[in-house]
Write an enzyme that holds these catalytic residues in place. Structure first.
Site, PDB file in Angstrom:
ATOM      1  N   HIS A 171      26.139  -5.398   7.496  1.00 40.54           N
ATOM      2  CA  HIS A 171      25.662  -6.441   8.414  1.00 40.54           C
ATOM      3  C   HIS A 171      24.486  -7.228   7.831  1.00 40.54           C
ATOM      4  O   HIS A 171      24.183  -8.319   8.272  1.00 40.54           O
ATOM      5  CB  HIS A 171      25.307  -5.845   9.768  1.00 40.54           C
ATOM      6  CG  HIS A 171      24.086  -5.005   9.798  1.00 40.54           C
ATOM      7  ND1 HIS A 171      24.089  -3.638   9.703  1.00 40.54           N
ATOM      8  CD2 HIS A 171      22.794  -5.351   9.925  1.00 40.54           C
ATOM      9  CE1 HIS A 171      22.849  -3.182   9.783  1.00 40.54           C
ATOM     10  NE2 HIS A 171      22.042  -4.209   9.927  1.00 40.54           N
ATOM     11  N   ASP A 184      29.915  -0.022   7.657  1.00 41.25           N
ATOM     12  CA  ASP A 184      28.690  -0.820   7.597  1.00 41.25           C
ATOM     13  C   ASP A 184      27.959  -0.630   6.264  1.00 41.25           C
ATOM     14  O   ASP A 184      26.744  -0.438   6.224  1.00 41.25           O
ATOM     15  CB  ASP A 184      27.750  -0.495   8.757  1.00 41.25           C
ATOM     16  CG  ASP A 184      26.650  -1.541   8.905  1.00 41.25           C
ATOM     17  OD1 ASP A 184      26.842  -2.684   8.451  1.00 41.25           O
ATOM     18  OD2 ASP A 184      25.587  -1.210   9.461  1.00 41.25           O
ATOM     19  N   SER A 205      17.199  -2.335   7.894  1.00 33.09           N
ATOM     20  CA  SER A 205      18.619  -2.071   7.648  1.00 33.09           C
ATOM     21  C   SER A 205      18.949  -2.058   6.167  1.00 33.09           C
ATOM     22  O   SER A 205      18.562  -2.939   5.420  1.00 33.09           O
ATOM     23  CB  SER A 205      19.478  -3.138   8.312  1.00 33.09           C
ATOM     24  OG  SER A 205      19.361  -3.067   9.690  1.00 33.09           O
TER      25      SER A 205
END
Length: 456
Positions: free
Chosen positions: A192, A225, A303
């Site tokens: 992402h 992911d 992230s």
């Protein structure tokens, strides 16, 4: 509610000569060993996927339906060659010591710019920083006069290998984190984080010394992911992927990354829980993670960063944070962060580097997310033209039929569809699992060999 913080399997056989991610020569084993550590839960078993487009109440942004505690909403923050087998690690950090955990989240450029404006001009000059008695400066990447195994030493060793990632595209600028996976320029991050690159966006990686390099997306998978990037650099210092199966609740960890655009940020905590079934992302790009839960502070921009243990090895890739009920965007850490286990990341990264694509295991059934009884029920009807049980698929060959209820996988009870899915996703195609199945009031054990399906 599950949200993405930024905008955003078993390990290789040590005897494998072609291990893509070879670590540096391991140092002598630490004094404290994992001997006697509490036994971890059995590896999750592989289960069939939810029908495409199915309205799963456990999906990101919603409460989980069915029995058991509901999983809070998570925010997912958003690549690399084969990883080397991990060396034995001490299970605990010494007094005052914790391991590193990094979560990279994509944050809008506006927020990052604002933070830079607010802190950049008033930041004291480096020359004004005090110099320790031994004359060694304590800047990022510089030698640190702290005991081996201390948080300060772990941070100093890890920071040069952690990068900030900026993706600029038609929807603006997003930022996240990542880390060097191989010396020849491969970098691992969350999918992402680099999602904006699909529409012609530019990906720029910034190293700890300020060097900027444009990066190519080698491969990515929304299902796990994860994404692998490649920069034109040689001689980089990679972080070692540890054995996440050795992690136990209570282990100290460090999170390293660039939360809210603040690069080279380190936070500490412990492993709070294991095998936490997490769904993160949008309905169209949901990632199912058999997650490591940590209370190390994770914020948007973290992230893709590493979650590091007391030996300085990566045990997880931070990718999601829990948010209070009603929150519609990532608001910051509340002590509930989630990381993709390193063993899963190792396997997926190897696939992405070798072919640009990844696969995940399935048993070939659709699950009824509206079912509220014990276990997880195989759908009683087709969904969007897809049969409840795939003909000649693993479940069909094992004798599982529409309406059967799956109670456990390899002895591990399951009560929600997402628990079954992440248990299956934690395995590899070709693995065999034992499912406890109930049909017509009778229970039986069924051996199912998982089949590969190409990831998105």
């Amino acid at each position: 509610m599950t949200q993405r913080p930024d905008d955003e399997r078993p390990g290789p056989d040590p005897a494998r000569p072609d291990d893509l991610f070879a670590p540096p020569e391991p140092p002598a084993a630490a004094a404290g060993s994992r001997a006697g550590a509490p036994e971890r839960l059995a590896p999750a078993s592989p289960f069939g996927p939810v029908a495409p487009g199915e309205d799963d109440p456990a999906a990101a942004g919603t409460e989980h339906a069915g029995g058991g505690a509901s999983v809070p909403p998570f925010t997912t923050p958003a690549p690399s060659a084969t990883l080397a087998p991990a060396r034995p690690r001490a299970r605990r950090l010494g007094a005052g010591v914790v391991a590193l955990a990094v979560v990279a989240g994509l944050v809008g450029g506006f927020l990052g710019d604002r933070l830079s404006e607010a802190t950049g001009d008033d930041r004291p000059a480096d020359a004004a920083l005090p110099v320790p008695a031994d004359g060694v400066a304590q800047g990022a990447g510089a030698p640190v006069s702290r005991p081996a195994g201390s948080v300060a030493r772990l941070a100093a060793d890890a920071l040069p290998s952690v990068v900030s990632i900026e993706v600029s595209g038609g929807e603006g600028v997003a930022t996240g984190s990542g880390f060097v996976l191989r010396a020849d320029g491969y970098i691992l991050t969350n999918d992402h984080v680099v999602a904006g690159s699909t529409s012609g966006g530019k990906v720029v990686v910034t190293f700890s010394d300020g060097r900027e390099r444009e990066a190519e997306v080698v491969g990515r998978t929304t299902d796990y992911d994860l994404a692998v990037l490649k920069v034109d650099e040689k001689g980089l210092e990679p972080l070692v992927l540890g054995d996440s199966d050795d992690v136990v609740v209570g282990d100290s960890v460090l999170a390293v990354g660039a939360p809210l655009g603040l690069d080279a940020t380190v936070t500490t905590g412990i492993v709070s829980a294991l095998h936490r079934p997490v769904q993160a992302g949008s309905e169209a790009t949901t990632a199912f993670i058999d997650a490591i839960q940590t209370d190390a502070a994770i914020n948007p921009g973290n992230s893709g960063g590493p979650l590091i243990d007391a030996e300085g090895e990566v045990v997880g890739i931070n990718s999601a944070i829990a948010q209070p009920p009603g929150a519609v965007s990532a608001t910051g850490s509340i002590g509930l962060g989630f990381a993709i286990p390193a063993n899963q990341a190792r396997h997926t990264a190897e696939q992405l580097i070798e072919s640009g694509n990844a696969t995940y295991p399935v048993i070939g059934v659709l699950l009824d997310t509206a079912y509220a009884g014990e276990g997880v029920q195989v759908s009683t009807e087709a969904q969007q033209g897809q049969p409840a049980v795939t003909p000649e698929g693993p479940a069909d060959l094992a004798g599982i039929r529409s309406g059967d209820v799956i109670l456990a996988i390899d002895g591990r009870p399951v009560s929600r569809s997402d628990e079954l899915i992440v248990a299956i996703r934690a395995r590899q195609p070709g693995d065999a699992v034992t499912l406890r199945v109930r049909a017509d009031g009778a229970e039986r054990d069924v051996r199912v060999v998982l089949q590969a399906q190409e990831s998105g």
